[in-house]
Design a protein around this motif. Structure first.
Motif, short mmCIF file in Angstrom:
data_model
loop_
_atom_site.label_atom_id
_atom_site.label_comp_id
_atom_site.label_asym_id
_atom_site.label_seq_id
_atom_site.Cartn_x
_atom_site.Cartn_y
_atom_site.Cartn_z
N SER A 174 0.83 -1.21 0.00
CA SER A 174 0.00 0.00 0.00
C SER A 174 0.86 1.25 0.00
O SER A 174 0.57 2.22 -0.71
N LEU A 175 1.92 1.26 0.79
CA LEU A 175 2.80 2.42 0.86
C LEU A 175 3.39 2.75 -0.51
O LEU A 175 3.52 3.92 -0.88
N GLN A 176 3.72 1.71 -1.27
CA GLN A 176 4.33 1.96 -2.58
C GLN A 176 3.35 2.62 -3.54
O GLN A 176 3.76 3.27 -4.50
N MET A 177 2.06 2.47 -3.30
CA MET A 177 1.06 3.07 -4.19
C MET A 177 1.04 4.60 -4.10
O MET A 177 0.72 5.27 -5.08
N SER A 178 1.33 5.15 -2.92
CA SER A 178 1.13 6.60 -2.72
C SER A 178 2.26 7.21 -1.91
O SER A 178 2.06 8.18 -1.19
N VAL A 179 3.47 6.68 -2.06
CA VAL A 179 4.59 7.06 -1.20
C VAL A 179 4.94 8.54 -1.28
O VAL A 179 5.50 9.10 -0.33
N PHE A 203 15.28 10.86 1.30
CA PHE A 203 15.05 11.05 -0.13
C PHE A 203 14.06 12.20 -0.39
O PHE A 203 14.22 12.96 -1.33
N PHE A 204 13.04 12.31 0.48
CA PHE A 204 12.02 13.34 0.28
C PHE A 204 12.40 14.67 0.94
O PHE A 204 11.54 15.54 1.09
N GLY A 205 13.65 14.82 1.29
CA GLY A 205 14.15 16.14 1.64
C GLY A 205 14.08 16.54 3.09
O GLY A 205 14.27 17.72 3.42
N ALA A 206 13.82 15.60 4.00
CA ALA A 206 13.78 15.96 5.42
C ALA A 206 15.19 16.26 5.92
O ALA A 206 16.17 15.63 5.50
N GLU A 250 14.56 4.96 4.52
CA GLU A 250 15.36 6.00 3.86
C GLU A 250 14.48 7.04 3.16
O GLU A 250 14.98 8.03 2.62
N ALA A 251 13.17 6.82 3.19
CA ALA A 251 12.26 7.73 2.50
C ALA A 251 12.35 9.18 2.99
O ALA A 251 12.38 10.11 2.17
#
Length: 568
Positions: free
Chosen positions: A454-459, A509-512, A505-506
């Motif tokens: 599910s997470l991969q659908m809307s990460v 990657f998403f800039g935190a 690691e998200a």
């Protein structure tokens, strides 16, 4: 007042404080009016997640708003709007469209199908909204906006507003604008008092004469705005009460007459048999979908039921069209001197919340299993939390959570779009913050349970969470793919696998900024009971501040017993 300013001011009147969506050439000028109207731009990574987030915001705040561009943007969001329609979430979808002159000329414009038909996408939306309008006539703009917004609130479902680029800055005469405070007014059908009183008398007689009454609270209670009345009836009547999956958290699970979740014949046959022997079943706001009723096994025959819908009540098969909220208020008054004496069977009561050592010791190196994980999660929850459960093993496992007082659960029991809950969690967390800023609510934690598939659908929604510095706990069940699909068909089939990701690691990657103390990032991974208990006891996790991600590794074949039984 300019058209866009009026529209956004009306949304602010209704409680909207944040606008979801993505910018595009057909809505850019409209966005310039947000700040003056007191609205905050959220800024989502894509339209689908923006729609999911608006749905989540609307479920907490009572209404939400989303803006996209014509064609490519609105079609990317249509799945989310359909879900909001199916599950009764109030979302205002504003679509920036080409100018009226370009549309009337049938020009071949970008984002169109190139055939001069500018109604095709709006026509699609008529099937999944309860009201829609094209703000192309300045003489009716104000009344049209008010009409559509009223429908959104009254029916708790999405509406659709087209805002052509050449209409954004046109001005509405002051005389056309209704004064504040008149937008929300009752749309209930008026009834003679004698009719309402007579229905109350019938219901009271059926309830007080029943020897074994039972209440079932379902998922549309909040959408119908009867949550307060239903809770008062449950408390004051002392009638044994249960909820469906969609109704979980609609009533206090700490009340002495509240029983465990009703899972039907497939999920809990012994408990289901007990309920089937009741001589009166009272349903509040039923959502009779296949998943919510465990294969329709929780629906009972008309001869033993009283069913409260939004604008009707059915008493042993006979329907009375009536405003139910008012009816329930009168029923409460009439039953103030009566209390059910039926004792709740011990087998029906809510289970106790376990302490960590009851499930497994904090030093245990045993692998984590679904059979005990959800009971363990109960002791992590605290009053004021908002808990969201993604469809699949997360939602079915969460049926076994024992919720403290004032915990709200957001789940999906009809549309079941995989990936919905991550976006909805972003919207829910933002709604909580907006309520706190307004001095209306307390700063509770937002806790999401989701699977790896599910997470991969809307990460990309993680990027939206970080951008808006939202406080959230994301618990990822990493079981190597679509476990719920495996139990339906293809346990070891390749199509039920997903590409393994390094989920923790998200945030990087998403800039935190992992070193920013003002917005902490907490990352934990558990492969054993000891790992997960230590993670749950971490003060940083307990606080719920910043973004917290906990990866829980489980076997791909493992699933809650309820899920296994259901698909058998």
């Amino acid at each position: 007042m300019e058209v866009a300013r009026y529209l956004f001011a009306r949304l602010h009147d209704l409680g909207v404080r944040s606008l979801f969506g993505t910018p595009g050439d057909y809505n850019l000028v409209a966005l310039d009016f947000l700040e003056d109207a007191g609205l905050r731009w959220v800024g989502n990574s894509n339209e689908l997640n923006a729609g999911y987030a608006a749905d989540g915001y609307g479920r907490i705040k009572g209404i939400a708003a989303l803006i996209t561009v014509f064609g490519v943007g609105e079609l990317s969001a249509i799945n989310a709007i359909a879900g909001a329609y199916a599950e009764r979430s109030p979302v205002v979808h504003i679509v920036g469209t080409p100018s009226t002159s370009f549309q009337s000329s049938g020009l071949c414009l970008h984002h169109s199908l190139g055939n001069g038909d500018f109604r095709v996408f709006a026509n699609m939306y008529t099937q999944i909204t309860v009201a829609h309008t094209n703000l192309s006539d300045i003489t009716t703009v104000a009344s049209e906006i008010d009409r559509v917004l009223k429908a959104c609130v009254h029916e708790s479902r999405p509406v659709y507003i087209e805002l052509p680029t050449d209409m954004v800055s046109q001005t509405i005469p002051t005389s056309e604008a209704m004064s504040n405070g008149t937008l929300i007014q009752s749309n209930g059908t008026l009834h003679a008092h004698w009719f309402e009183d007579s229905v109350v008398d019938i219901i009271r007689e059926k309830i007080t004469s029943a020897q074994r009454p039972f209440i079932i609270v379902d998922g549309l209670v909040r959408a119908y705005d009867i949550e307060g009345e239903v809770n008062a009836i449950v408390r004051s009547s002392n009638i044994p009460t249960s909820t469906t999956p969609a109704g979980k958290s609609m009533i206090s699970e700490q009340a002495p007459n509240v029983c465990r979740l009703y899972k039907g014949t497939a999920g809990d046959p012994e408990y289901s048999a007990y309920i089937k022997t009741r001589d009166l079943l009272i349903y509040f706001a039923p959502l009779w979908s296949d998943c919510n009723t465990f294969g329709f096994s929780t629906i009972h025959k008309d001869s033993t039921t009283i069913v409260f819908h939004q604008d009707a009540v059915t008493i042993r098969g006979k329907e009375f069209r009536i405003q139910v909220k008012s009816l329930l208020q009168k029923l409460l008054e009439s039953m103030s001197d009566w209390k059910c004496q039926v004792q709740v069977s011990a087998q029906c009561l809510m289970p106790d919340v376990p302490t960590p050592d009851v499930v497994q010791g904090p030093e245990s190196q045993e692998p984590i299993k679904q059979s005990a994980f959800w009971r363990l999660c109960s002791q992590v929850l605290t009053s004021g939390d908002v808990v969201l459960t993604e469809c699949g093993t997360s939602s079915i496992g969460a049926y076994d959570l024992v919720l403290p007082e004032d915990v709200r659960m957001v789940t999906s029991a009809l549309w079941l779009s995989i990936g919905f809950m991550l976006g909805a969690a972003q919207g829910s967390a933002l709604a909580i913050r907006d309520l706190v800023d307004e001095g209306i609510g307390a700063a509770g934690r937002t806790i999401l349970f989701t699977g790896d598939g599910s997470l991969q659908m809307s990460v990309q929604a993680i990027s939206d969470i970080i951008r808006n510095r939202l406080d959230m706990i994301i618990i990822i069940i990493n079981n190597d793919g679509y476990t719920i699909e495996r139990h339906i068909h293809g346990m070891y089939a390749q199509y039920n696998d997903v590409q393994p990701w390094r989920y923790l690691e998200a945030p990087n990657f998403f800039g935190a900024n992992l070193d920013d103390p003002t917005y902490p990032i907490t990352l934990r991974k558990g492969t054993t009971w000891g790992d997960i208990i230590q993670a749950f006891e971490d003060p940083a996790v307990r606080s719920g501040k910043g973004l917290i991600m906990i990866e829980v590794v489980m076997a791909k074949e493992d699933a809650p017993e309820t899920l296994k039984n259901l698909f058998k």
